[in-house]
Design a protein around this motif. Structure first.
Motif, mmCIF file in Angstrom:
data_model
loop_
_atom_site.group_PDB
_atom_site.id
_atom_site.type_symbol
_atom_site.label_atom_id
_atom_site.label_comp_id
_atom_site.label_asym_id
_atom_site.label_seq_id
_atom_site.Cartn_x
_atom_site.Cartn_y
_atom_site.Cartn_z
ATOM 1 N N ALA A 108 26.020 131.348 32.693
ATOM 2 C CA ALA A 108 25.091 131.979 31.748
ATOM 3 C C ALA A 108 23.721 131.301 31.803
ATOM 4 N N ASN A 109 23.695 129.976 31.937
ATOM 5 C CA ASN A 109 22.419 129.267 32.058
ATOM 6 C C ASN A 109 21.655 129.730 33.295
ATOM 7 N N LEU A 110 22.355 129.914 34.393
ATOM 8 C CA LEU A 110 21.698 130.343 35.632
ATOM 9 C C LEU A 110 21.110 131.746 35.516
ATOM 10 N N LEU A 111 21.690 132.567 34.661
ATOM 11 C CA LEU A 111 21.195 133.939 34.470
ATOM 12 C C LEU A 111 20.100 134.023 33.415
ATOM 13 N N SER A 112 19.907 132.964 32.659
ATOM 14 C CA SER A 112 18.946 132.957 31.559
ATOM 15 C C SER A 112 17.507 133.048 32.068
ATOM 16 N N ASP A 113 16.666 133.660 31.253
ATOM 17 C CA ASP A 113 15.224 133.693 31.549
ATOM 18 C C ASP A 113 14.504 132.479 30.964
ATOM 19 N N ASP A 114 15.231 131.605 30.290
ATOM 20 C CA ASP A 114 14.649 130.419 29.661
ATOM 21 C C ASP A 114 14.256 129.414 30.752
ATOM 22 N N SER A 140 13.468 126.435 30.533
ATOM 23 C CA SER A 140 13.893 125.059 30.271
ATOM 24 C C SER A 140 15.359 124.819 30.614
ATOM 25 N N THR A 141 16.050 125.854 31.073
ATOM 26 C CA THR A 141 17.449 125.661 31.462
ATOM 27 C C THR A 141 17.559 125.669 32.983
ATOM 28 N N PHE A 142 18.759 125.607 33.490
ATOM 29 C CA PHE A 142 18.985 125.493 34.934
ATOM 30 C C PHE A 142 18.562 126.734 35.694
ATOM 31 N N GLN A 143 18.075 126.480 36.889
ATOM 32 C CA GLN A 143 17.723 127.516 37.858
ATOM 33 C C GLN A 143 18.744 127.418 38.990
ATOM 34 N N GLY A 144 18.899 128.479 39.750
ATOM 35 C CA GLY A 144 19.837 128.416 40.860
ATOM 36 C C GLY A 144 19.517 129.402 41.955
ATOM 37 N N ARG A 145 19.938 129.062 43.151
ATOM 38 C CA ARG A 145 19.842 129.942 44.310
ATOM 39 C C ARG A 145 21.175 129.884 45.046
ATOM 40 N N LEU A 146 21.493 130.985 45.675
ATOM 41 C CA LEU A 146 22.629 131.042 46.589
ATOM 42 C C LEU A 146 22.096 131.286 47.987
ATOM 43 N N ALA A 147 22.773 130.717 48.961
ATOM 44 C CA ALA A 147 22.456 130.952 50.365
ATOM 45 C C ALA A 147 23.518 131.881 50.932
ATOM 46 N N TRP A 148 23.063 132.848 51.711
ATOM 47 C CA TRP A 148 23.969 133.838 52.316
ATOM 48 C C TRP A 148 23.704 133.896 53.810
ATOM 49 N N LEU A 149 24.776 133.949 54.573
ATOM 50 C CA LEU A 149 24.698 134.284 56.001
ATOM 51 C C LEU A 149 25.306 135.675 56.099
ATOM 52 N N GLY A 150 24.443 136.656 56.268
ATOM 53 C CA GLY A 150 24.906 138.040 56.191
ATOM 54 C C GLY A 150 25.402 138.306 54.783
#
Length: 152
Positions: free
Chosen positions: A44-50, A52-62
């Motif tokens: 939920a934190n990763l999906l937040s627009d806040d 001040s909370t956590f950010q995240g990225r995923l890496a994809w190969l294809g």
């Protein structure tokens, strides 16, 4: 996966299963397990627009998820612009050696620069030799030693 192009993107609601599998593998590397409610809160934190909370990225190969990175910005008494803590970084074993971790770290560097918060730091276990080989090339090892409060 050999000829697939590496793509990085922010975590989305539809990424829950892919993210959870990668995060579980990351936590297993550090011999850590967490209860389901921590997964729910963290996602939920990763999906937040806040900001001040956590950010995240995923890496994809294809269409295959192969890595993740989580980071958070916080104030710093010595740096009015604040600082960025890169908390979690993981590349799936089958994708190691393909530049995934470097690309994820550089994505954090880029985000930090765009926010005017160029200082990025992270911690790793002493035994993470493969990771440290990369970190020694793209970061500066500091002389600081970390201490934690004993379990209460």
């Amino acid at each position: 996966m050999e000829s697939e192009t590496l793509t990085l993107r922010g975590v989305t609601k539809g990424d829950r299963a892919a993210w959870a599998a990668l995060w579980a593998d990351y936590l297993a590397f550090y011999e850590t397990t967490l209860p389901p409610e921590v997964y729910e809160t963290s996602f939920a934190n990763l999906l937040s627009d806040d900001p001040s909370t956590f950010q995240g990225r995923l890496a994809w190969l294809g269409k295959t998820p192969v890595g993740l990175v989580h980071w958070v910005y916080h104030p710093h008494m010595w740096r009015p612009e604040g600082t960025c803590y890169l908390q979690d970084l993981f590349t799936a074993p089958a994708a190691r050696g393909r530049g995934v971790a470097r690309a994820l770290i550089e994505a954090v560097y880029s985000d930090a620069d765009a926010r005017g918060t160029p200082r990025v730091y992270w911690l790793t276990q002493e035994f993470n030799y493969a990771g440290r080989m990369l970190y020694d090339r793209i970061g500066t090892r500091t002389p600081f030693i970390r201490y934690d409060r004993p379990a209460v």
